[in-house]
Design a protein around this motif. Sequence first.
Motif, PDB file in Angstrom:
ATOM      1  N   LEU A 130       0.826  -1.206   0.000  1.00  0.00           N
ATOM      2  CA  LEU A 130       0.000   0.000   0.000  1.00  0.00           C
ATOM      3  C   LEU A 130       0.865   1.263   0.000  1.00  0.00           C
ATOM      4  N   ALA A 131       1.927   1.238   0.787  1.00  0.00           N
ATOM      5  CA  ALA A 131       2.821   2.405   0.835  1.00  0.00           C
ATOM      6  C   ALA A 131       3.438   2.667  -0.534  1.00  0.00           C
ATOM      7  N   ALA A 132       3.840   1.600  -1.210  1.00  0.00           N
ATOM      8  CA  ALA A 132       4.441   1.752  -2.541  1.00  0.00           C
ATOM      9  C   ALA A 132       3.419   2.299  -3.534  1.00  0.00           C
ATOM     10  N   ILE A 133       2.179   1.813  -3.475  1.00  0.00           N
ATOM     11  CA  ILE A 133       1.140   2.289  -4.392  1.00  0.00           C
ATOM     12  C   ILE A 133       0.869   3.774  -4.165  1.00  0.00           C
ATOM     13  N   CYS A 134       0.760   4.173  -2.918  1.00  0.00           N
ATOM     14  CA  CYS A 134       0.477   5.573  -2.605  1.00  0.00           C
ATOM     15  C   CYS A 134       1.613   6.487  -3.068  1.00  0.00           C
ATOM     16  N   SER A 135       2.831   5.992  -2.983  1.00  0.00           N
ATOM     17  CA  SER A 135       3.977   6.789  -3.412  1.00  0.00           C
ATOM     18  C   SER A 135       4.053   6.895  -4.936  1.00  0.00           C
ATOM     19  N   SER A 143      -8.283  10.145  -7.798  1.00  0.00           N
ATOM     20  CA  SER A 143      -9.334  10.241  -8.807  1.00  0.00           C
ATOM     21  C   SER A 143     -10.130   8.948  -8.886  1.00  0.00           C
ATOM     22  N   TYR A 144     -11.096   8.913  -9.818  1.00  0.00           N
ATOM     23  CA  TYR A 144     -11.871   7.708 -10.072  1.00  0.00           C
ATOM     24  C   TYR A 144     -11.103   6.761 -10.990  1.00  0.00           C
ATOM     25  N   THR A 145     -11.444   5.478 -10.910  1.00  0.00           N
ATOM     26  CA  THR A 145     -10.814   4.485 -11.777  1.00  0.00           C
ATOM     27  C   THR A 145     -11.503   4.478 -13.133  1.00  0.00           C
ATOM     28  N   ARG A 146     -10.766   4.844 -14.161  1.00  0.00           N
ATOM     29  CA  ARG A 146     -11.345   4.884 -15.503  1.00  0.00           C
ATOM     30  C   ARG A 146     -10.700   3.879 -16.450  1.00  0.00           C
ATOM     31  N   ILE A 172     -11.355 -11.560 -18.442  1.00  0.00           N
ATOM     32  CA  ILE A 172     -11.232 -11.213 -17.022  1.00  0.00           C
ATOM     33  C   ILE A 172     -11.785  -9.820 -16.726  1.00  0.00           C
ATOM     34  N   VAL A 173     -12.538  -9.735 -15.624  1.00  0.00           N
ATOM     35  CA  VAL A 173     -12.989  -8.449 -15.089  1.00  0.00           C
ATOM     36  C   VAL A 173     -12.615  -8.406 -13.610  1.00  0.00           C
ATOM     37  N   PRO A 174     -11.775  -7.437 -13.191  1.00  0.00           N
ATOM     38  CA  PRO A 174     -11.494  -7.273 -11.754  1.00  0.00           C
ATOM     39  C   PRO A 174     -12.739  -6.718 -11.058  1.00  0.00           C
ATOM     40  N   THR A 175     -13.015  -7.190  -9.850  1.00  0.00           N
ATOM     41  CA  THR A 175     -14.230  -6.790  -9.151  1.00  0.00           C
ATOM     42  C   THR A 175     -13.953  -6.482  -7.686  1.00  0.00           C
ATOM     43  N   LEU A 176     -14.930  -5.867  -7.077  1.00  0.00           N
ATOM     44  CA  LEU A 176     -14.845  -5.516  -5.663  1.00  0.00           C
ATOM     45  C   LEU A 176     -15.277  -6.723  -4.831  1.00  0.00           C
ATOM     46  N   GLY A 177     -14.502  -7.797  -4.916  1.00  0.00           N
ATOM     47  CA  GLY A 177     -14.826  -9.034  -4.222  1.00  0.00           C
ATOM     48  C   GLY A 177     -15.663  -9.967  -5.069  1.00  0.00           C
ATOM     49  N   HIS A 335     -20.815  -4.156 -13.269  1.00  0.00           N
ATOM     50  CA  HIS A 335     -20.153  -4.114 -11.975  1.00  0.00           C
ATOM     51  C   HIS A 335     -20.032  -2.679 -11.479  1.00  0.00           C
ATOM     52  N   LYS A 336     -19.699  -1.772 -12.373  1.00  0.00           N
ATOM     53  CA  LYS A 336     -19.608  -0.366 -11.986  1.00  0.00           C
ATOM     54  C   LYS A 336     -20.960   0.164 -11.537  1.00  0.00           C
ATOM     55  N   MET A 337     -22.015  -0.232 -12.247  1.00  0.00           N
ATOM     56  CA  MET A 337     -23.351   0.261 -11.923  1.00  0.00           C
ATOM     57  C   MET A 337     -23.844  -0.258 -10.574  1.00  0.00           C
ATOM     58  N   VAL A 338     -23.590  -1.528 -10.280  1.00  0.00           N
ATOM     59  CA  VAL A 338     -24.141  -2.108  -9.045  1.00  0.00           C
ATOM     60  C   VAL A 338     -23.244  -1.905  -7.834  1.00  0.00           C
ATOM     61  N   SER A 339     -21.946  -1.653  -8.054  1.00  0.00           N
ATOM     62  CA  SER A 339     -21.020  -1.521  -6.915  1.00  0.00           C
ATOM     63  C   SER A 339     -20.544  -0.096  -6.706  1.00  0.00           C
ATOM     64  N   GLY A 340     -20.741   0.767  -7.695  1.00  0.00           N
ATOM     65  CA  GLY A 340     -20.228   2.125  -7.598  1.00  0.00           C
ATOM     66  C   GLY A 340     -18.857   2.299  -8.209  1.00  0.00           C
ATOM     67  N   GLY A 341     -18.257   1.196  -8.638  1.00  0.00           N
ATOM     68  CA  GLY A 341     -16.946   1.293  -9.272  1.00  0.00           C
ATOM     69  C   GLY A 341     -15.846   0.655  -8.452  1.00  0.00           C
ATOM     70  N   LEU A 342     -14.763   0.325  -9.118  1.00  0.00           N
ATOM     71  CA  LEU A 342     -13.638  -0.371  -8.493  1.00  0.00           C
ATOM     72  C   LEU A 342     -12.603   0.645  -8.016  1.00  0.00           C
ATOM     73  N   PRO A 343     -12.307   0.701  -6.727  1.00  0.00           N
ATOM     74  CA  PRO A 343     -11.294   1.642  -6.239  1.00  0.00           C
ATOM     75  C   PRO A 343      -9.907   1.279  -6.767  1.00  0.00           C
ATOM     76  N   PHE A 344      -9.185   2.251  -7.270  1.00  0.00           N
ATOM     77  CA  PHE A 344      -7.853   1.996  -7.794  1.00  0.00           C
ATOM     78  C   PHE A 344      -6.963   1.358  -6.738  1.00  0.00           C
ATOM     79  N   LEU A 345      -7.012   1.873  -5.534  1.00  0.00           N
ATOM     80  CA  LEU A 345      -6.112   1.400  -4.485  1.00  0.00           C
ATOM     81  C   LEU A 345      -6.290  -0.090  -4.228  1.00  0.00           C
ATOM     82  N   LEU A 346      -7.540  -0.549  -4.112  1.00  0.00           N
ATOM     83  CA  LEU A 346      -7.783  -1.958  -3.822  1.00  0.00           C
ATOM     84  C   LEU A 346      -7.481  -2.846  -5.024  1.00  0.00           C
TER      85      LEU A 346
END
Length: 472
Positions: A130-135, A143-146, A172-177, A335-346
């Motif tokens: 996480l520290a590496a990603i934030c840096s 921002s939002y994941t586009r 493949i589609v990455p999802t929020l779980g 997935h974006k419509m039902v979950s609100g979108g995939l956070p970049f960080l996760l």
Amino acid sequence: MTNWLPDLQASDGPLYVRIADQIEQAINTGALAVGSKLPPQRNLAYDVGVTIGTISRAYTMVRERGLVSGEVGRGTYVLGSSNDDDPAALDPVSARLVGTRAAHAPPGKLRFDTTAATDVGQATAITDILAAICSEHPNEIASYTRNFPQHWLEAGRQWLKRGDWQPTIESIVPTLGAHAAVIAAVSVITSPGDRIVFEHVTYSQVSRGTTLIGRQTALVESDEDGVIPEDFERVCMQQHPKLAFLMPTAQNPTLSIMPEQRRRAIAAIAKRHNVFLIEDNLYGGTMETGIPLLAEIAPERTFLVGGLSKSVAAGVRGGWIACPPHLAQRVRIAHKMVSGGLPFLLAELAARLVLSGTAEAIRAKVSEEVGLREARARDILAGLDFNSHPRVPFLWLKLPDPWLSGTFRQAAFAEDILIDDEDEFKAGRSEKTFYRVRIGLSSPESREDVVTGLTRLRRLLAHGPTGYDSPA
């Protein structure tokens, strides 16, 4: 003692839930004051005209919400913020239910009702990533994941592969779980009013979620090998479902593993009746069975779902879905419509965990710990009828006569242990009774806690319901 009575005509739903909601409303409005004693369960059952079991479940629910306390021989009393010795009273929201489970274990309770990955120290590795990603990606985090980088898809392909087979990267589609992945697929393939096939007991959060968005449930019979093909064909012919939700490997909660011949039969029936399949491999991903996935047998109609929650870290919410050809883009949008979108960080965290090999290393440690705990469970529960597997973080216990599933769950709660009764896994209103409970092994903090909890449950089983008395 109060003379309060619930108004069962004020709402819809199961009787015990209505009674629990009425108790909560009465507490919130002051009709049931702090410190007041609820009517004895037998008296209230008689006055309302329901069974004592219904009242017992309602009282258990409000107790788990942190609204009342109960002691054998003393009664059930309304809690309040003036009780400084009771954390649940100070913060009743912390003990409320999510579904039928407490959001947080009440103080002093051992949690055997969840199966999130065991804590094996993965927070250290996750912190570094996480520290590496934030840096490295401050703008993307702000921002939002586009965009979906190719390595997010590659991570999903690697995590979902089994043996010599792997999905195509385009699928493949990455999802929020995993749960969000399933709901996205449901949203693409079905419309409100369409039927979805579920086993009588399964991961019921999916059936509840699909009901919430207007889909209908069609129940199919199963045996020790999973869904019975003949009954699946009957359901397809009579109810014309669009989709079936299946867990062919390490089914939750039964742990059944569907043989290859049966998988091929299910796939053939689905093809004849134009039914799509969702293959939830969340628990199956922890083991190699040598049996082909449904996604291998019928890739043109199977959505394969997997994630990190049971074997790496549930809080990461990392998941992926491999879609039939030409459906990945539709699932991504749904997935974006039902979950609100995939956070970049996760999403980036999940991808780096997999591609760096860290996720596999954590999964190995979690699997080792689960195996040690399952071995302890086998020793403590020896002689009882239960299903378990060294790589799966729960067991499915058959209760000896005359225990009932809900009664045993409540009795376990009185022994400071949270478990799931069979109703937690029923996908719809089912006439089937299994007399079973699911006991999760991964959430207690230590093996010692596992031994303590299982020993209490074994003792409770030995004493039988006659040795258990609910609060009056």
